[in-house]
Motif scaffolding. Sequence first.
Motif, PDB file in Angstrom:
ATOM      1  N   GLN A  21       0.679  -1.005  -0.277  1.00  0.00           N
ATOM      2  CA  GLN A  21      -0.001   0.111   0.353  1.00  0.00           C
ATOM      3  C   GLN A  21       0.775   1.324   0.320  1.00  0.00           C
ATOM      4  OE1 GLN A  21      -3.514   0.592   0.178  1.00  0.00           O
ATOM      5  NE2 GLN A  21      -3.484  -1.398  -0.665  1.00  0.00           N
ATOM      6  N   VAL A  22       2.315   1.132   0.669  1.00  0.00           N
ATOM      7  CA  VAL A  22       2.563   2.948   1.094  1.00  0.00           C
ATOM      8  C   VAL A  22       3.319   2.709  -0.688  1.00  0.00           C
ATOM      9  CG1 VAL A  22       5.142   3.428   1.948  1.00  0.00           C
ATOM     10  CG2 VAL A  22       3.535   2.192   3.449  1.00  0.00           C
ATOM     11  N   ALA A  23       4.097   1.879  -1.354  1.00  0.00           N
ATOM     12  CA  ALA A  23       4.271   2.160  -2.477  1.00  0.00           C
ATOM     13  C   ALA A  23       3.544   1.782  -3.165  1.00  0.00           C
ATOM     14  CB  ALA A  23       4.890   0.718  -2.803  1.00  0.00           C
ATOM     15  N   LEU A  26       3.078   6.303  -2.671  1.00  0.00           N
ATOM     16  CA  LEU A  26       4.063   7.109  -3.171  1.00  0.00           C
ATOM     17  C   LEU A  26       4.161   7.041  -4.915  1.00  0.00           C
ATOM     18  CD1 LEU A  26       6.793   5.976   0.238  1.00  0.00           C
ATOM     19  CD2 LEU A  26       5.545   8.327  -0.391  1.00  0.00           C
ATOM     20  N   GLY A  27       4.148   5.676  -4.616  1.00  0.00           N
ATOM     21  CA  GLY A  27       4.412   5.944  -6.641  1.00  0.00           C
ATOM     22  C   GLY A  27       3.178   6.956  -7.461  1.00  0.00           C
ATOM     23  N   GLY A  28       1.375   6.696  -6.423  1.00  0.00           N
ATOM     24  CA  GLY A  28       1.323   7.987  -7.193  1.00  0.00           C
ATOM     25  C   GLY A  28       1.493   8.947  -7.179  1.00  0.00           C
ATOM     26  N   LEU A  29       1.814   9.206  -6.159  1.00  0.00           N
ATOM     27  CA  LEU A  29       2.743  10.901  -4.998  1.00  0.00           C
ATOM     28  C   LEU A  29       3.202  10.991  -6.246  1.00  0.00           C
ATOM     29  CD1 LEU A  29       2.419  11.240  -1.668  1.00  0.00           C
ATOM     30  CD2 LEU A  29       0.651  11.666  -3.496  1.00  0.00           C
ATOM     31  N   GLY A  30       3.905  10.444  -7.017  1.00  0.00           N
ATOM     32  CA  GLY A  30       5.434  10.751  -8.470  1.00  0.00           C
ATOM     33  C   GLY A  30       6.331  10.346  -8.008  1.00  0.00           C
ATOM     34  N   TYR A  31       6.820   9.747  -7.099  1.00  0.00           N
ATOM     35  CA  TYR A  31       7.985   9.179  -6.571  1.00  0.00           C
ATOM     36  C   TYR A  31       8.449   8.270  -8.003  1.00  0.00           C
ATOM     37  CZ  TYR A  31       7.945  11.777  -2.193  1.00  0.00           C
ATOM     38  OH  TYR A  31       7.626  12.520  -1.036  1.00  0.00           O
ATOM     39  N   SER A  32       9.487   7.397  -7.824  1.00  0.00           N
ATOM     40  CA  SER A  32      10.293   6.480  -7.969  1.00  0.00           C
ATOM     41  C   SER A  32      10.712   5.401  -6.888  1.00  0.00           C
ATOM     42  CB  SER A  32      10.944   6.334  -8.956  1.00  0.00           C
ATOM     43  OG  SER A  32      10.955   7.366 -10.368  1.00  0.00           O
ATOM     44  N   LEU A  33      10.091   4.480  -6.640  1.00  0.00           N
ATOM     45  CA  LEU A  33      10.319   3.186  -6.002  1.00  0.00           C
ATOM     46  C   LEU A  33      11.513   2.351  -5.941  1.00  0.00           C
ATOM     47  CD1 LEU A  33       6.438   2.987  -6.294  1.00  0.00           C
ATOM     48  CD2 LEU A  33       7.973   4.100  -4.440  1.00  0.00           C
ATOM     49  N   ALA A  34      12.450   2.282  -5.170  1.00  0.00           N
ATOM     50  CA  ALA A  34      13.812   1.146  -4.536  1.00  0.00           C
ATOM     51  C   ALA A  34      12.810   0.140  -3.955  1.00  0.00           C
ATOM     52  CB  ALA A  34      13.826   1.560  -4.164  1.00  0.00           C
ATOM     53  N   PRO A 128      18.848  10.438   3.446  1.00  0.00           N
ATOM     54  CA  PRO A 128      17.891  11.319   3.008  1.00  0.00           C
ATOM     55  C   PRO A 128      17.156  12.096   3.229  1.00  0.00           C
ATOM     56  CG  PRO A 128      17.426   8.797   4.726  1.00  0.00           C
ATOM     57  CD  PRO A 128      18.324   9.381   4.956  1.00  0.00           C
ATOM     58  N   ARG A 129      16.524  12.080   2.293  1.00  0.00           N
ATOM     59  CA  ARG A 129      16.111  13.749   3.211  1.00  0.00           C
ATOM     60  C   ARG A 129      14.674  13.888   3.395  1.00  0.00           C
ATOM     61  NH1 ARG A 129      13.923  14.203  -0.838  1.00  0.00           N
ATOM     62  NH2 ARG A 129      11.115  14.327  -0.662  1.00  0.00           N
ATOM     63  N   LYS A 130      13.867  12.455   4.502  1.00  0.00           N
ATOM     64  CA  LYS A 130      12.848  12.427   4.550  1.00  0.00           C
ATOM     65  C   LYS A 130      13.341  10.791   5.113  1.00  0.00           C
ATOM     66  CE  LYS A 130      10.514  16.023   4.831  1.00  0.00           C
ATOM     67  NZ  LYS A 130       9.135  15.516   4.605  1.00  0.00           N
ATOM     68  N   LEU A 131      12.992  10.393   6.525  1.00  0.00           N
ATOM     69  CA  LEU A 131      13.067   9.204   6.900  1.00  0.00           C
ATOM     70  C   LEU A 131      11.886   8.646   7.400  1.00  0.00           C
ATOM     71  CD1 LEU A 131      14.429   6.123   8.100  1.00  0.00           C
ATOM     72  CD2 LEU A 131      15.168   7.195   9.778  1.00  0.00           C
ATOM     73  N   ILE A 132      10.476   7.660   7.251  1.00  0.00           N
ATOM     74  CA  ILE A 132       9.804   7.558   8.213  1.00  0.00           C
ATOM     75  C   ILE A 132       9.784   5.812   8.516  1.00  0.00           C
ATOM     76  CG2 ILE A 132       7.304   7.948   7.604  1.00  0.00           C
ATOM     77  CD1 ILE A 132       7.599   9.168   5.102  1.00  0.00           C
ATOM     78  N   VAL A 133       9.166   6.149   9.539  1.00  0.00           N
ATOM     79  CA  VAL A 133       9.929   4.173  10.562  1.00  0.00           C
ATOM     80  C   VAL A 133       8.486   4.008  10.640  1.00  0.00           C
ATOM     81  CG1 VAL A 133      10.915   3.344  11.643  1.00  0.00           C
ATOM     82  CG2 VAL A 133      11.845   5.247  11.171  1.00  0.00           C
ATOM     83  N   ILE A 134       7.841   2.723  10.624  1.00  0.00           N
ATOM     84  CA  ILE A 134       7.219   2.289  10.633  1.00  0.00           C
ATOM     85  C   ILE A 134       6.624   1.740  12.104  1.00  0.00           C
ATOM     86  CG2 ILE A 134       5.149   0.517  10.006  1.00  0.00           C
ATOM     87  CD1 ILE A 134       5.256   3.608   8.649  1.00  0.00           C
ATOM     88  N   ALA A 215      -0.357   4.283   4.847  1.00  0.00           N
ATOM     89  CA  ALA A 215       0.225   4.580   3.558  1.00  0.00           C
ATOM     90  C   ALA A 215      -0.010   6.053   3.420  1.00  0.00           C
ATOM     91  CB  ALA A 215      -0.728   3.690   1.917  1.00  0.00           C
ATOM     92  N   LYS A 216      -1.519   6.412   3.628  1.00  0.00           N
ATOM     93  CA  LYS A 216      -2.115   8.090   3.558  1.00  0.00           C
ATOM     94  C   LYS A 216      -0.693   8.826   4.212  1.00  0.00           C
ATOM     95  CE  LYS A 216      -6.118   7.170   3.948  1.00  0.00           C
ATOM     96  NZ  LYS A 216      -7.207   7.588   3.988  1.00  0.00           N
ATOM     97  N   LEU A 217      -0.962   8.297   5.490  1.00  0.00           N
ATOM     98  CA  LEU A 217       0.171   9.090   6.803  1.00  0.00           C
ATOM     99  C   LEU A 217       1.680   9.071   5.741  1.00  0.00           C
ATOM    100  CD1 LEU A 217       0.744  11.093   8.624  1.00  0.00           C
ATOM    101  CD2 LEU A 217      -0.098   8.373  10.261  1.00  0.00           C
ATOM    102  N   VAL A 218       2.381   7.989   5.840  1.00  0.00           N
ATOM    103  CA  VAL A 218       3.639   7.826   4.414  1.00  0.00           C
ATOM    104  C   VAL A 218       3.732   9.010   3.990  1.00  0.00           C
ATOM    105  CG1 VAL A 218       5.192   6.887   3.541  1.00  0.00           C
ATOM    106  CG2 VAL A 218       4.154   5.287   5.702  1.00  0.00           C
ATOM    107  N   GLY A 219       2.540   9.143   3.284  1.00  0.00           N
ATOM    108  CA  GLY A 219       2.720   9.948   1.608  1.00  0.00           C
ATOM    109  C   GLY A 219       2.621  11.762   1.777  1.00  0.00           C
ATOM    110  N   LEU A 220       1.957  11.542   3.344  1.00  0.00           N
ATOM    111  CA  LEU A 220       2.278  13.016   3.826  1.00  0.00           C
ATOM    112  C   LEU A 220       2.899  13.418   4.712  1.00  0.00           C
ATOM    113  CD1 LEU A 220       0.014  15.428   4.486  1.00  0.00           C
ATOM    114  CD2 LEU A 220      -0.320  14.766   6.695  1.00  0.00           C
ATOM    115  N   LEU A 221       3.892  12.382   5.695  1.00  0.00           N
ATOM    116  CA  LEU A 221       4.906  13.193   6.028  1.00  0.00           C
ATOM    117  C   LEU A 221       6.218  13.131   4.790  1.00  0.00           C
ATOM    118  CD1 LEU A 221       4.909  10.610   9.454  1.00  0.00           C
ATOM    119  CD2 LEU A 221       4.703  12.608   9.013  1.00  0.00           C
TER     120      LEU A 221
END
Length: 244
Positions: A21-23, A26-34, A128-134, A215-221
């Motif tokens: 869901q996170v992938a 974030l992909g929908g927000l325009g990020y490329s994904l590793a 990185p610029r942002k680190l988001i830890v679950i 996923a939504k909160l990850v996207g916001l952060l």
Amino acid sequence: MQQNTNDWALITGASSPIGQQVAMHLGGLGYSLALLGFRHREAMDDLCTTLSNRNIRFATKQISLNTQASLDQVITWLDGLSIKPGVIAWLAASGVMRPVKELNMHHLGWTFQVSAFSLAIITARLAPRKLIVISSTGATRVVENYGALGAAKSALETMLRYLAVELAPNTSVFGIRAGLVETSAAHRLPDFDTLRTSVLSRTPMGRLVTPADIAKLVGLLASEDLEMLTGSILDLDGGLRLVL
């Protein structure tokens, strides 16, 4: 907020239901994904098919994050693809669900290495610029048979705070402490149905947390300028923590 498509997000634990869901978010927000995953190969294949159908750029690597050698391989892989992640979403977790009296050093070592220690090594190297830890409620509350993972999640939260200080001001670090999420991993908890009923009865919002909520909160952060929130751990539990 649409991102520059040259901005990469590294997602660990990407083959899990939450990671998928996170992938996609974030992909929908325009990020490329590793994408890093170890188990659930079929789930990763399905995720890759979905991302391809949505024209989202991605790269994947199947690897366990339990040794220094494997972490070095991740760095080499990223360097070889010229990927410098601007965002890391850390969902990697592994461990046994047993009473503490049944744990041994191998169980604890593996759990802490994958769930907490690898975070420090990878993040410090990549900056990185942002680190988001679950994280999870089990970091601060006792859940039956969750001792190894709960202790590792607590260590994860402590490492988050140290990274927030040591990597400032160039890296903003955030945590999400999620409540009970109805996933296949949660169903391995003993008496899950009883636990689910108990949690629902005490949750003001009247439902469990979903992978989409996380996923939504990850996207916001990841997307908003929230640097003064660095080092914070946000409780995502529908208000459960407020009720005795």
